[in-house]
Write a protein that holds these residues in place. Sequence first.
Motif, PDB file in Angstrom:
ATOM      1  N   UNK A 130       1.086  -1.012   0.442  1.00 17.82           N
ATOM      2  CA  UNK A 130      -0.155   0.083   0.105  1.00 17.82           C
ATOM      3  C   UNK A 130       0.543   1.467  -0.469  1.00 17.82           C
ATOM      4  N   UNK A 131       0.644   2.282  -1.347  1.00 18.94           N
ATOM      5  CA  UNK A 131       1.389   2.977  -0.922  1.00 18.94           C
ATOM      6  C   UNK A 131       1.468   4.452   0.040  1.00 18.94           C
ATOM      7  N   UNK A 132       0.500   4.752   0.736  1.00 20.47           N
ATOM      8  CA  UNK A 132      -0.810   5.194   1.702  1.00 20.47           C
ATOM      9  C   UNK A 132       0.920   5.088   2.788  1.00 20.47           C
ATOM     10  N   UNK A 133       0.505   3.911   3.244  1.00 24.00           N
ATOM     11  CA  UNK A 133       1.661   3.347   4.219  1.00 24.00           C
ATOM     12  C   UNK A 133       2.616   3.234   4.303  1.00 24.00           C
ATOM     13  N   UNK A 134       3.048   2.875   2.829  1.00 22.17           N
ATOM     14  CA  UNK A 134       4.707   3.149   2.237  1.00 22.17           C
ATOM     15  C   UNK A 134       4.963   4.837   3.038  1.00 22.17           C
ATOM     16  N   UNK A 135       4.487   5.332   2.523  1.00 20.40           N
ATOM     17  CA  UNK A 135       4.745   6.295   2.419  1.00 20.40           C
ATOM     18  C   UNK A 135       4.927   7.033   3.814  1.00 20.40           C
ATOM     19  N   UNK A 136       3.745   6.438   5.083  1.00 23.90           N
ATOM     20  CA  UNK A 136       3.662   6.848   6.198  1.00 23.90           C
ATOM     21  C   UNK A 136       4.323   6.041   7.171  1.00 23.90           C
ATOM     22  N   UNK A 137       4.848   5.236   6.256  1.00 25.58           N
ATOM     23  CA  UNK A 137       6.756   4.428   7.262  1.00 25.58           C
ATOM     24  C   UNK A 137       7.892   5.165   7.343  1.00 25.58           C
ATOM     25  N   UNK A 138       7.825   5.954   5.855  1.00 28.36           N
ATOM     26  CA  UNK A 138       9.208   6.619   4.694  1.00 28.36           C
ATOM     27  C   UNK A 138       9.609   7.543   5.606  1.00 28.36           C
TER      28      UNK A 138
END
Length: 179
Positions: A130-138
């Motif tokens: 999931x891109x949104x979750x990946x962005x949040x982690x990043x």
Amino acid sequence: MASSRERILDSFERILIDEGERAATVEAVATAADVSKGGLLYHFPSKEAMVEALGDRLQGLVGEDLARMTQDPEGAARYYVRTSVYEDSPLDRALVAMARLAQQGHARAQERFSALEDAWLGALEEELGNRAIARAVKLMGDGLYYDAAFFAGDSARKQTPQDMEELLLLVDAIAPHWK
């Protein structure tokens, strides 16, 4: 002892970090590397050649980091957050130096920096699905890195092991939902 080429690149990196792009002249880099201007120009015919070599160095270091990240038994997301602390490593120095160039509007540095950031995001998205979750982690990791790199002398901002564990628990809380 490091080769002249590596000393020159190390000096370029150090001047970018400590003094900024304007101070990183060919003459200043040659002096810092303890080589003649001609010796520097033998290895790097222009400042742009030094920027390109710094980009290559950074790309190699990020590639090594991505390999460790994707193979980490705790997962890429935990790895990214856990390792988002400035430790004055070769990766840290190359990353900050390239960021200094990018901040000054250097187009090639911005392209290289953006591509590397996308690679880290891609590895997180691959794991999390999931891109949104990946962005949040990043962004969580990037915030930790920013704090560590730019506020190193402020002991009140220093992450404790307990602080890190709490953040990793947040990563664990969001990651399983997206696998």
